[in-house]
Design a protein around this motif. Structure first.
Motif, PDB file in Angstrom:
ATOM      1  N   MET A 135       0.681  -1.197  -0.258  1.00 30.76           N
ATOM      2  CA  MET A 135       0.244  -0.267   0.134  1.00 30.76           C
ATOM      3  C   MET A 135       1.116   1.460   0.102  1.00 30.76           C
ATOM      4  N   ALA A 136       0.630   2.506  -1.317  1.00 32.38           N
ATOM      5  CA  ALA A 136       1.876   3.351  -0.920  1.00 32.38           C
ATOM      6  C   ALA A 136       0.349   4.166   0.174  1.00 32.38           C
ATOM      7  N   ALA A 137       1.450   4.973   0.281  1.00 33.62           N
ATOM      8  CA  ALA A 137       1.743   6.235   1.696  1.00 33.62           C
ATOM      9  C   ALA A 137      -0.186   7.138   1.575  1.00 33.62           C
TER      10      ALA A 137
ATOM     11  N   HIS B 184     -15.698  -3.453   6.551  1.00 35.68           N
ATOM     12  CA  HIS B 184     -14.175  -2.995   7.397  1.00 35.68           C
ATOM     13  C   HIS B 184     -13.865  -1.884   6.169  1.00 35.68           C
ATOM     14  N   SER B 185     -12.927  -1.102   6.011  1.00 32.18           N
ATOM     15  CA  SER B 185     -11.937  -0.670   5.480  1.00 32.18           C
ATOM     16  C   SER B 185     -10.585  -0.376   5.849  1.00 32.18           C
ATOM     17  N   THR B 186      -9.948  -0.058   5.095  1.00 33.10           N
ATOM     18  CA  THR B 186      -8.300   0.676   5.918  1.00 33.10           C
ATOM     19  C   THR B 186      -7.670   1.750   5.209  1.00 33.10           C
ATOM     20  N   VAL B 187      -6.995   2.115   6.218  1.00 33.59           N
ATOM     21  CA  VAL B 187      -6.555   3.787   5.081  1.00 33.59           C
ATOM     22  C   VAL B 187      -5.101   3.026   6.155  1.00 33.59           C
ATOM     23  N   ALA B 188      -3.872   3.189   5.162  1.00 30.76           N
ATOM     24  CA  ALA B 188      -2.592   3.092   6.062  1.00 30.76           C
ATOM     25  C   ALA B 188      -1.990   3.996   5.048  1.00 30.76           C
ATOM     26  N   PRO B 189      -2.057   5.131   6.469  1.00 31.14           N
ATOM     27  CA  PRO B 189      -1.667   7.051   6.824  1.00 31.14           C
ATOM     28  C   PRO B 189       0.111   6.812   5.721  1.00 31.14           C
ATOM     29  N   SER B 190       1.395   5.835   6.143  1.00 26.85           N
ATOM     30  CA  SER B 190       2.804   5.936   5.495  1.00 26.85           C
ATOM     31  C   SER B 190       2.697   5.162   4.853  1.00 26.85           C
ATOM     32  N   GLY B 191       1.629   4.223   4.077  1.00 26.31           N
ATOM     33  CA  GLY B 191       2.085   2.877   3.782  1.00 26.31           C
ATOM     34  C   GLY B 191       1.996   1.506   3.935  1.00 26.31           C
ATOM     35  N   ALA B 192       2.284   0.546   3.763  1.00 26.66           N
ATOM     36  CA  ALA B 192       2.293  -0.657   4.631  1.00 26.66           C
ATOM     37  C   ALA B 192       2.546  -1.281   3.617  1.00 26.66           C
ATOM     38  N   GLN B 193       3.349  -2.253   4.479  1.00 25.33           N
ATOM     39  CA  GLN B 193       2.693  -4.311   3.003  1.00 25.33           C
ATOM     40  C   GLN B 193       1.738  -4.927   4.058  1.00 25.33           C
ATOM     41  N   PHE B 194       0.938  -5.163   3.227  1.00 23.90           N
ATOM     42  CA  PHE B 194      -0.376  -5.048   4.049  1.00 23.90           C
ATOM     43  C   PHE B 194       0.157  -6.946   3.475  1.00 23.90           C
ATOM     44  N   ARG B 195      -0.483  -7.577   4.436  1.00 30.42           N
ATOM     45  CA  ARG B 195      -0.213  -9.453   4.552  1.00 30.42           C
ATOM     46  C   ARG B 195      -1.205  -9.921   4.718  1.00 30.42           C
ATOM     47  N   SER B 196      -2.543 -10.113   4.670  1.00 30.20           N
ATOM     48  CA  SER B 196      -3.958 -10.945   5.326  1.00 30.20           C
ATOM     49  C   SER B 196      -3.795 -12.483   4.859  1.00 30.20           C
ATOM     50  N   LEU B 197      -4.615 -12.879   6.279  1.00 27.89           N
ATOM     51  CA  LEU B 197      -5.021 -14.333   5.513  1.00 27.89           C
ATOM     52  C   LEU B 197      -6.565 -14.693   6.000  1.00 27.89           C
ATOM     53  N   TYR B 198      -6.651 -15.188   4.911  1.00 28.16           N
ATOM     54  CA  TYR B 198      -8.934 -14.949   5.754  1.00 28.16           C
ATOM     55  C   TYR B 198      -8.939 -16.659   5.842  1.00 28.16           C
TER      56      TYR B 198
ATOM     57  N   SER C 229       0.619   6.384  14.588  1.00 22.81           N
ATOM     58  CA  SER C 229       0.607   6.987  13.285  1.00 22.81           C
ATOM     59  C   SER C 229       2.066   7.652  12.727  1.00 22.81           C
ATOM     60  N   LEU C 230       2.167   9.251  13.889  1.00 22.53           N
ATOM     61  CA  LEU C 230       3.091   9.863  13.617  1.00 22.53           C
ATOM     62  C   LEU C 230       4.704   9.337  13.976  1.00 22.53           C
ATOM     63  N   LEU C 231       4.690   8.915  14.835  1.00 20.88           N
ATOM     64  CA  LEU C 231       6.315   7.835  15.709  1.00 20.88           C
ATOM     65  C   LEU C 231       6.187   6.873  15.009  1.00 20.88           C
ATOM     66  N   GLU C 232       5.123   5.756  14.004  1.00 21.33           N
ATOM     67  CA  GLU C 232       5.581   4.861  12.813  1.00 21.33           C
ATOM     68  C   GLU C 232       6.000   6.103  11.720  1.00 21.33           C
ATOM     69  N   GLN C 233       5.384   7.762  11.404  1.00 20.78           N
ATOM     70  CA  GLN C 233       6.663   7.643  10.779  1.00 20.78           C
ATOM     71  C   GLN C 233       7.942   8.108  10.393  1.00 20.78           C
ATOM     72  N   GLY C 234       8.002   8.606  12.131  1.00 23.50           N
ATOM     73  CA  GLY C 234       9.420   8.913  12.282  1.00 23.50           C
ATOM     74  C   GLY C 234       9.943  10.063  13.018  1.00 23.50           C
ATOM     75  N   MET C 235       8.663  10.965  13.112  1.00 22.32           N
ATOM     76  CA  MET C 235       8.493  12.146  14.082  1.00 22.32           C
ATOM     77  C   MET C 235       8.815  11.924  15.471  1.00 22.32           C
ATOM     78  N   SER C 236       9.677  13.142  15.987  1.00 22.66           N
ATOM     79  CA  SER C 236      10.206  12.893  16.928  1.00 22.66           C
ATOM     80  C   SER C 236       8.773  13.133  18.302  1.00 22.66           C
TER      81      SER C 236
ATOM     82  N   SER D 150       5.724  -4.146   7.598  1.00 22.14           N
ATOM     83  CA  SER D 150       5.698  -2.885   7.998  1.00 22.14           C
ATOM     84  C   SER D 150       4.705  -1.775   7.809  1.00 22.14           C
ATOM     85  N   GLY D 151       4.449  -0.592   8.244  1.00 18.29           N
ATOM     86  CA  GLY D 151       3.669   0.007   7.918  1.00 18.29           C
ATOM     87  C   GLY D 151       3.007   0.235   9.147  1.00 18.29           C
ATOM     88  N   LEU D 152       2.215   1.095   9.077  1.00 15.23           N
ATOM     89  CA  LEU D 152       0.954   1.171  10.447  1.00 15.23           C
ATOM     90  C   LEU D 152      -0.619   0.973   9.490  1.00 15.23           C
ATOM     91  N   LEU D 153      -1.152   0.428  10.077  1.00 14.64           N
ATOM     92  CA  LEU D 153      -3.226   0.571   9.049  1.00 14.64           C
ATOM     93  C   LEU D 153      -3.330   1.312  10.533  1.00 14.64           C
TER      94      LEU D 153
END
Length: 270
Positions: free
Chosen positions: A37-39, A86-100, A229-236, A58-61
């Motif tokens: 998923m792109a940012a 449900h709906s999903t947002v990836a604020p800074s992008g994510a490598q989405f891996r889902s099992l059903y 979300s902000l911490l995951e993006q690398g903000m102090s 990687s990333g946050l959902l």
């Protein structure tokens, strides 16, 4: 893959959407979906007839469903029951891996949505099962063993403090939308009550009835979830504290530790 032990030859089904795979699953009882998923990715609301284990390696959902908002960082995964819109947002992008999972194979995990811990071992098992499902190869006995161990690790976990109920009362809609888009909004409950044409007592009663929190507690939960979300993006930590509406790093750190049982700096290395 087959419950009876017979091999099922996959023919590129992982190229299809999850629901297309489910509808043509036959004897298969677990399928996978991978998506980078792109940012800023924003998925449309949808549901599945199978259980879903949603994970980002990687990333946050940010996952919204029913009346809840949940945040899923890389060391967590979310468990969703069948037919959960449900709906999903990836604020800074994510490598989405889902099992059903076919419903009759995972009764031990229950019908309640929840956030689950993902240990290093659990992570590797999720990725191994996803990779195995993503290959056009027959499912082997060793794959069944991986699947069984993964379910054992996911079962009987404590609740994680990563969600918040979202009020649905139309009288609170403007307040909720404002704070979800700008958690730093400083308006007090009295100011909001005046803005919305109700008493402070009514506003507090509505929040408590629909979320289990008073207004201040609910706003703090929204701020802390947004901070992930902000911490995951690398903000102090200082930047994040100010961004979500705290007047000092120490006040933010104290609230964060009370909620998540660790400091902001520890969270994404835990």
């Amino acid at each position: 893959m087959s419950i009876s032990g017979q091999s099922i030859q996959k023919t590129g089904k992982t190229l299809l959407s999850s629901n297309e795979q489910i509808n043509t699953a036959g004897d298969e009882y677990v399928i996978a979906r991978q998506k980078d998923m792109a940012a800023g990715y924003q998925g449309k609301a949808h549901s599945h007839t199978w259980y879903q284990l949603m994970y980002a390696s990687s990333g946050l959902l940010n996952v919204a469903f029913a009346d809840q908002l949940m945040v899923v960082p890389p060391q967590k995964a979310i468990w969703l029951p069948p037919n959960c819109l449900h709906s999903t947002v990836a604020p800074s992008g994510a490598q989405f891996r889902s099992l059903y999972f076919r419903p009759d194979k995972v009764v031990g995990l229950g019908d309640k949505s929840k956030v689950l811990n993902v240990s290093p071992l659990t992570r590797e098992l999720i990725l191994s099962v996803v990779d195995r499902c993503d290959m056009d190869l027959s499912w082997q006995e060793k794959d069944d063993r991986l699947f069984a161990v993964l379910l054992d690790l996911l079962t009987d976990q404590p609740e994680n403090n990563l969600g918040v109920l979202v009020p649905k009362n139309p009288r609170l809609e403007r307040l909720v939308m404002t704070l979800q888009s700008d958690p730093s909004n400083p308006m007090t409950s009295t100011q909001w009550a005046n803005e919305l044409g109700m008493s402070s007592r009514t506003l507090s009663r509505l929040f408590l009835a629909e979320t289990g929190f008073g207004f201040k507690e609910w706003r703090q939960r929204i701020r802390l979830l947004h901070s992930l979300s902000l911490l995951e993006q690398g903000m102090s930590v200082t930047q994040v504290a100010l961004e979500v509406g705290y007047q000092s790093t120490s006040a933010f750190g104290y609230a964060f530790q009370q909620c998540f049982s660790m400091t902001p700096r520890q969270y994404f290395v835990s």
